[in-house]
Design a protein around this motif. Structure first.
Motif, short mmCIF file in Angstrom:
data_model
loop_
_atom_site.label_atom_id
_atom_site.label_comp_id
_atom_site.label_asym_id
_atom_site.label_seq_id
_atom_site.Cartn_x
_atom_site.Cartn_y
_atom_site.Cartn_z
N VAL A 209 0.87 -1.19 0.00
CA VAL A 209 0.00 0.00 0.00
C VAL A 209 0.90 1.23 0.00
N ALA A 210 0.82 2.05 -1.05
CA ALA A 210 1.68 3.23 -1.17
C ALA A 210 0.92 4.50 -0.80
N ILE A 211 1.57 5.31 0.04
CA ILE A 211 1.01 6.63 0.38
C ILE A 211 1.64 7.65 -0.56
N VAL A 212 0.83 8.25 -1.41
CA VAL A 212 1.33 9.27 -2.32
C VAL A 212 0.50 10.53 -2.13
N GLY A 213 0.95 11.61 -2.75
CA GLY A 213 0.17 12.84 -2.65
C GLY A 213 1.03 14.07 -2.73
N TYR A 214 0.34 15.20 -2.74
CA TYR A 214 1.00 16.49 -2.84
C TYR A 214 1.87 16.72 -1.61
N THR A 215 2.96 17.45 -1.81
CA THR A 215 3.86 17.71 -0.69
C THR A 215 3.14 18.45 0.44
N GLY A 253 -6.87 -8.76 10.62
CA GLY A 253 -5.74 -9.64 10.88
C GLY A 253 -4.73 -9.72 9.76
N LYS A 254 -5.09 -9.26 8.55
CA LYS A 254 -4.16 -9.33 7.42
C LYS A 254 -3.07 -8.25 7.56
N THR A 255 -1.85 -8.57 7.18
CA THR A 255 -0.74 -7.61 7.23
C THR A 255 -0.42 -7.12 5.83
N VAL A 256 -0.23 -5.80 5.70
CA VAL A 256 0.20 -5.20 4.43
C VAL A 256 1.49 -4.43 4.68
N MET A 257 2.21 -4.14 3.59
CA MET A 257 3.40 -3.30 3.68
C MET A 257 3.01 -1.89 3.26
N LEU A 258 3.20 -0.93 4.17
CA LEU A 258 2.84 0.46 3.91
C LEU A 258 4.12 1.22 3.57
N ILE A 259 4.09 1.99 2.49
CA ILE A 259 5.29 2.75 2.09
C ILE A 259 4.96 4.21 1.89
N ASP A 260 5.81 5.07 2.43
CA ASP A 260 5.68 6.52 2.31
C ASP A 260 6.56 6.96 1.15
N THR A 261 6.08 7.83 0.27
CA THR A 261 6.87 8.26 -0.90
C THR A 261 7.07 9.77 -0.89
N VAL A 262 7.98 10.21 -1.78
CA VAL A 262 8.29 11.64 -1.88
C VAL A 262 7.04 12.43 -2.26
N GLY A 263 6.89 13.62 -1.68
CA GLY A 263 5.75 14.47 -2.01
C GLY A 263 5.85 15.01 -3.43
N LEU A 264 4.71 15.23 -4.04
CA LEU A 264 4.66 15.74 -5.41
C LEU A 264 4.28 17.22 -5.39
N VAL A 265 4.53 17.89 -6.48
CA VAL A 265 4.22 19.31 -6.58
C VAL A 265 3.97 19.62 -8.05
N THR A 307 -1.43 14.73 -8.54
CA THR A 307 -0.95 13.40 -8.14
C THR A 307 -1.44 12.33 -9.11
N ASN A 308 -2.71 12.39 -9.47
CA ASN A 308 -3.26 11.39 -10.39
C ASN A 308 -2.56 11.43 -11.75
N GLU A 309 -2.25 12.65 -12.23
CA GLU A 309 -1.57 12.78 -13.53
C GLU A 309 -0.19 12.13 -13.48
N ILE A 310 0.56 12.37 -12.39
CA ILE A 310 1.90 11.79 -12.28
C ILE A 310 1.80 10.27 -12.15
N LEU A 311 0.80 9.79 -11.42
CA LEU A 311 0.59 8.34 -11.32
C LEU A 311 0.30 7.74 -12.69
N GLN A 312 -0.51 8.45 -13.47
CA GLN A 312 -0.82 7.97 -14.84
C GLN A 312 0.46 7.89 -15.67
N SER A 313 1.33 8.92 -15.54
CA SER A 313 2.57 8.96 -16.33
C SER A 313 3.51 7.84 -15.93
#
Length: 363
Positions: A209-215, A253-265, A307-313
């Motif tokens: 599970v990736a956390i993305v988004g604007y800075t 009870g399920k475990t996921v891997m959560l990752i924080d990513t660089v903020g976008l602008v 954020t959505n545009e960069i994800l699309q790219s």
């Protein structure tokens, strides 16, 4: 010669902020003014004090000075009146425009891309982060060598000078090109390691599970709340550059891997998008993406779209995305502009709405 990421002496530089509003960039004048506010925040993050701000409106950029000779003279006077040594543009300048403006104003001139690169140079901590920043800076500098005399000769450092020495830059372009090639090879090795790690996670059936988004949307605060990761969480742009991965146990009870990513602008320099591809690709390979935005910002919808545009790219348009409206405690339900389908409203700072977020991930 590697880039240095720290200044020897912390000094606040006084800066004049300049923007250009023209139809080819944006028809929304309010948006132009908001990007200037963002430039001010970027300047402060880099260690500068914005002492004056001016927005020029014209049909198209001037080929020689971007803002026109008359406006350039006005900017020079603004800098003199406010004892500013630095002029920061909210747009990307060509090498010749930068050189002409420096000659006209007698000040160091940097564009938005150079400013963001400088912030990244200050904030990269891991080996990978430093490689990515160095690659982006060399790619930015290479076509600008002839016009960067003033910026490169600023002995004693300052914003825009956290880079290689001028003699090596001017005398040996081949050195820079070979360094770029080596950095790309090194980052490709990092990418391959990540690929192995991803395959291992797949074998372990551990969803990503990736956390993305604007800075400055509160991603690191959310990461810390969910996993006690201890990620740097500051009220500054680009507080987090280096990705952090932590296990998160869901209510069922399920475990996921959560990752924080660089903020976008918005208008993130393409050199940075390319250099940080190995980091951003973590989002592209995630099973679920949390698109976090600051719901209290008047530009929340724009931030979600950027954020959505960069994800699309990056080729992850087919991934399930959960819009996460953070700082909802500052908004209130009366604001219906952000009532998006499937959105979860939370306050990471106040630990509100988290059960609903975890349930959405589980679902």
């Amino acid at each position: 010669m590697p880039f240095t990421n720290q200044t020897e002496e912390k000094q606040i530089e006084r800066a004049v902020l300049v923007g250009l509003s023209c139809p080819s960039f944006n028809t929304d004048q309010d948006a132009d003014e908001r990007t200037m506010d963002e430039l001010r925040a970027l300047a402060e993050t880099a260690g500068a004090e914005a002492v004056a701000m001016t927005l020029q409106r014209r049909p198209a950029p001037d080929a020689r000075t971007f803002i026109g000779e008359g406006k350039a003279e006005e900017v020079k006077q603004l800098a003199e009146m406010n004892d500013a040594s630095l002029i920061l543009f909210d747009n990307e300048l060509s090498p010749s425009q930068m050189s002409n403006l420096e000659e006209l104003t007698g000040r160091t001139v940097l564009d938005r891309s150079a400013l963001i690169l400088d912030i990244f140079a200050q904030r990269a901590r891991t080996g990978e982060g430093k490689l990515q920043v160095e690659l982006a800076q060399y790619q930015y500098i290479l076509p600008r060598l002839a016009g960067m005399g003033k910026a490169m000769s600023r002995l004693g450092g300052g914003i825009g000078t956290r880079g290689p020495g001028e003699s090596k830059l001017e005398s040996d372009r081949r050195h820079i090109r070979s360094r770029i090639d080596k950095l790309r090879r090194d980052l490709e090795q990092v990418r391959q390691v990540r690929s192995v790690q991803r395959r291992q996670r797949k074998k372990a059936e551990l969803p990503l599970v990736a956390i993305v988004g604007y800075t400055n949307a509160g991603k690191s605060t959310l990461m810390n709340l969910l996993t006690q990761a201890g990620v740097l969480a500051e009220d500054k742009l680009f507080a987090t550059l280096d990705p952090t991965a932590r296990a998160l146990k869901l209510p069922g009870g399920k475990t996921v891997m959560l990752i924080d990513t660089v903020g976008l602008v918005r208008r993130l320099p393409h050199h940075l998008v390319e250099a940080f591809r190995s980091t951003l690709e973590q989002a592209a390979t995630a099973d679920i993406i949390l698109n976090v935005c600051d719901a209290s910002s008047p530009e929340a919808r724009t931030h979600l779209d950027v954020t959505n545009e960069i994800l699309q790219s990056l080729g992850c348009g087919d991934r399930p995305v959960i819009p996460v409206l953070n700082k909802w405690d500052l908004v209130g339900d009366a604001d219906s502009a952000l009532h998006l389908t499937g959105a979860v409203r939370i306050s990471a700072l106040k630990n509100e709405g988290i059960p609903a977020l975890l349930q959405a991930i589980e679902d």
